[in-house]
Design a protein around this motif. Structure first.
Motif, short mmCIF file in Angstrom:
data_model
loop_
_atom_site.label_atom_id
_atom_site.label_comp_id
_atom_site.label_asym_id
_atom_site.label_seq_id
_atom_site.Cartn_x
_atom_site.Cartn_y
_atom_site.Cartn_z
N LEU A 79 0.70 -1.29 -0.34
CA LEU A 79 0.17 0.18 0.42
C LEU A 79 0.85 0.86 -0.38
CD1 LEU A 79 -3.32 -0.74 2.45
CD2 LEU A 79 -3.01 0.16 0.01
N GLN A 80 2.12 1.19 0.77
CA GLN A 80 2.99 2.30 0.72
C GLN A 80 2.84 2.65 -0.81
OE1 GLN A 80 5.71 0.80 3.29
NE2 GLN A 80 4.22 1.73 5.20
N THR A 81 3.68 1.89 -1.12
CA THR A 81 4.39 1.41 -2.59
C THR A 81 3.07 2.26 -3.48
OG1 THR A 81 5.33 -0.24 -2.42
CG2 THR A 81 5.67 0.79 -4.66
N ARG A 82 1.82 1.56 -3.45
CA ARG A 82 0.93 2.32 -4.00
C ARG A 82 0.70 3.75 -3.99
NH1 ARG A 82 -4.37 -0.80 -3.74
NH2 ARG A 82 -5.01 0.78 -5.09
N ALA A 83 0.99 4.21 -3.32
CA ALA A 83 0.62 5.35 -2.76
C ALA A 83 1.36 6.41 -3.11
CB ALA A 83 0.49 5.55 -1.41
N VAL A 84 2.83 6.23 -3.59
CA VAL A 84 3.29 6.31 -4.31
C VAL A 84 2.97 6.91 -6.36
CG1 VAL A 84 5.64 6.55 -5.56
CG2 VAL A 84 5.22 6.25 -2.55
N LEU A 85 2.91 5.30 -6.48
CA LEU A 85 2.23 5.24 -7.45
C LEU A 85 1.06 5.97 -8.35
CD1 LEU A 85 3.78 2.26 -8.67
CD2 LEU A 85 4.87 3.53 -9.27
N GLU A 86 -0.04 5.62 -7.26
CA GLU A 86 -1.20 6.36 -8.23
C GLU A 86 -1.30 7.58 -7.52
OE1 GLU A 86 -4.73 3.66 -7.11
OE2 GLU A 86 -4.40 2.07 -6.85
N ALA A 87 -0.48 8.37 -6.51
CA ALA A 87 -0.84 9.72 -6.25
C ALA A 87 0.01 10.69 -7.81
CB ALA A 87 0.46 10.08 -5.11
N LEU A 88 1.05 9.28 -8.79
CA LEU A 88 0.86 9.58 -9.81
C LEU A 88 0.80 9.97 -10.49
CD1 LEU A 88 3.32 10.31 -11.63
CD2 LEU A 88 4.02 8.31 -11.86
N THR A 89 -0.59 9.20 -10.78
CA THR A 89 -1.73 8.57 -11.46
C THR A 89 -2.84 9.56 -11.40
OG1 THR A 89 -2.54 6.31 -10.46
CG2 THR A 89 -1.20 6.09 -12.39
N ALA A 90 -2.99 10.20 -10.43
CA ALA A 90 -3.86 11.51 -10.05
C ALA A 90 -3.49 12.38 -10.83
CB ALA A 90 -4.12 11.33 -8.55
N ARG A 91 -1.88 12.82 -10.66
CA ARG A 91 -1.94 13.85 -10.99
C ARG A 91 -1.78 13.89 -12.70
NH1 ARG A 91 1.65 17.75 -8.08
NH2 ARG A 91 2.85 19.21 -10.68
N ILE A 148 1.03 -1.11 -10.41
CA ILE A 148 0.38 -0.81 -9.69
C ILE A 148 -0.33 -2.35 -9.83
CG2 ILE A 148 -1.61 0.47 -9.41
CD1 ILE A 148 -0.64 3.11 -10.39
N SER A 149 -1.14 -2.38 -11.30
CA SER A 149 -1.68 -4.12 -11.38
C SER A 149 -1.20 -5.01 -10.77
CB SER A 149 -1.17 -4.28 -13.03
OG SER A 149 -2.60 -5.25 -13.53
N GLY A 150 0.08 -5.01 -10.94
CA GLY A 150 0.75 -5.82 -10.00
C GLY A 150 1.09 -6.25 -8.28
N LEU A 151 0.52 -5.04 -8.30
CA LEU A 151 0.48 -4.53 -7.36
C LEU A 151 -0.40 -5.30 -6.28
CD1 LEU A 151 2.79 -1.57 -6.26
CD2 LEU A 151 3.41 -3.91 -5.77
N ARG A 152 -1.69 -4.80 -6.76
CA ARG A 152 -2.66 -5.36 -7.02
C ARG A 152 -3.58 -6.25 -6.09
NH1 ARG A 152 -6.66 -1.16 -10.24
NH2 ARG A 152 -8.53 -2.37 -9.12
N ALA A 153 -2.58 -7.60 -7.46
CA ALA A 153 -2.97 -8.70 -7.22
C ALA A 153 -2.58 -9.27 -6.03
CB ALA A 153 -2.56 -8.83 -8.78
N GLN A 154 -1.47 -8.65 -5.62
CA GLN A 154 -1.15 -9.26 -4.60
C GLN A 154 -2.11 -8.69 -2.85
OE1 GLN A 154 3.42 -8.70 -4.13
NE2 GLN A 154 3.08 -8.23 -6.38
N HIS A 201 -4.61 6.34 4.59
CA HIS A 201 -5.42 5.83 5.29
C HIS A 201 -5.83 4.44 5.21
CE1 HIS A 201 -6.70 10.16 8.03
NE2 HIS A 201 -6.55 10.68 6.15
N VAL A 202 -6.09 4.39 4.56
CA VAL A 202 -6.82 2.47 3.59
C VAL A 202 -5.21 1.55 4.41
CG1 VAL A 202 -6.27 1.00 1.96
CG2 VAL A 202 -7.40 3.12 1.61
N GLU A 203 -3.96 2.44 4.73
CA GLU A 203 -3.30 1.90 5.54
C GLU A 203 -3.30 1.80 6.70
OE1 GLU A 203 1.48 3.01 6.36
OE2 GLU A 203 1.12 3.59 4.76
N SER A 204 -3.32 2.98 6.64
CA SER A 204 -3.66 2.75 9.23
C SER A 204 -4.69 1.82 8.75
CB SER A 204 -4.11 4.16 8.84
OG SER A 204 -3.33 4.70 8.73
N ALA A 205 -5.96 1.42 8.16
CA ALA A 205 -7.28 1.42 8.50
C ALA A 205 -6.68 -0.65 8.58
CB ALA A 205 -8.34 1.32 7.32
#
Length: 214
Positions: A79-91, A148-154, A201-205
């Motif tokens: 999730l920490q790694t996804r946060a960096v990558l998905e922040a980039l995609t949101a941007r 992100i696709s590889g991370l989500r699958a895990q 927040h997802v990570e915290s949850a």
């Protein structure tokens, strides 16, 4: 170079794992998968090797393949790694999304709101995944999308757990609304910031859910 048939089998198997149809620690029997996908065992074997290289499948000599089990600690790191990558995609989505894509993203968010109001948390979680996928697609950043696709699958085993944390769903919807508003407003900085805020927040949850379980 792999053949189109292997590429197709790889994508279909990864989709089955990501959707949860093939569950963590489930044994992957080549002949059964070959029948299911209507391809040869050799194609399935090659696809499983690729999935093993991605860290989605564990291949053990003389014992075959299984869907890899991700620990709670690994899930947090993912999730920490996804946060960096998905922040980039949101941007990038804030910069590149078409008006049609933004309208579609808003429709998905509205559907999430309706599911939340009706108490359909499973449906909400599915909408959540659909929204993130739409944002990633709108970003047009192929490398980030692939990673992100590889991370989500895990994270299949964890995808519904966080939304069940008391009060989480309401906060989640507010966080997604902030992301969508920033993308629609063409504000890359705000979109990136909102996505980082959401996934932290997802990570915290997730950590909270793991503590309750143990």
């Amino acid at each position: 170079m792999t053949s189109p048939a292997v590429d197709d089998a790889y994508e279909r198997l990864r989709s089955l794992i990501y959707s949860g149809e093939l569950m963590p620690n489930e044994r992957l029997v080549e002949i059964e998968l070959a029948q299911r996908l209507e391809v040869s065992r050799a194609i399935v074997r090659t696809a499983l090797v690729r999935l093993g290289q991605d860290g989605i499948v564990v291949l053990t000599p003389h014992r075959g393949a299984r869907v890899r089990v991700v620990t709670d600690a690994e899930a947090v790191e993912i999730l920490q790694t996804r946060a960096v990558l998905e922040a980039l995609t949101a941007r990038e989505a804030a910069r590149r999304a078409t008006a049609k894509e933004i309208a579609a993203i808003r429709r998905i968010l509205a559907g999430m709101g309706r599911r939340l109001e009706s108490g359909d948390l499973l449906g909400y979680s599915e909408g959540n995944a659909e929204l993130h996928a739409a944002i990633i697609a709108a970003a047009r950043h192929e490398t980030a999308a692939r990673l992100i696709s590889g991370l989500r699958a895990q994270l299949v085993r964890f995808q519904f757990r966080t939304i069940l944390v008391p009060g989480r769903a309401t906060h989640s919807f507010a966080e997604h609304t902030a992301i969508v508003d920033a993308i629609a407003g063409r504000d890359p900085d705000a979109a990136e910031r909102a996505m980082r805020h959401h996934l932290s927040h997802v990570e915290s949850a997730l950590s909270q859910a793991a503590r309750r379980r143990h």
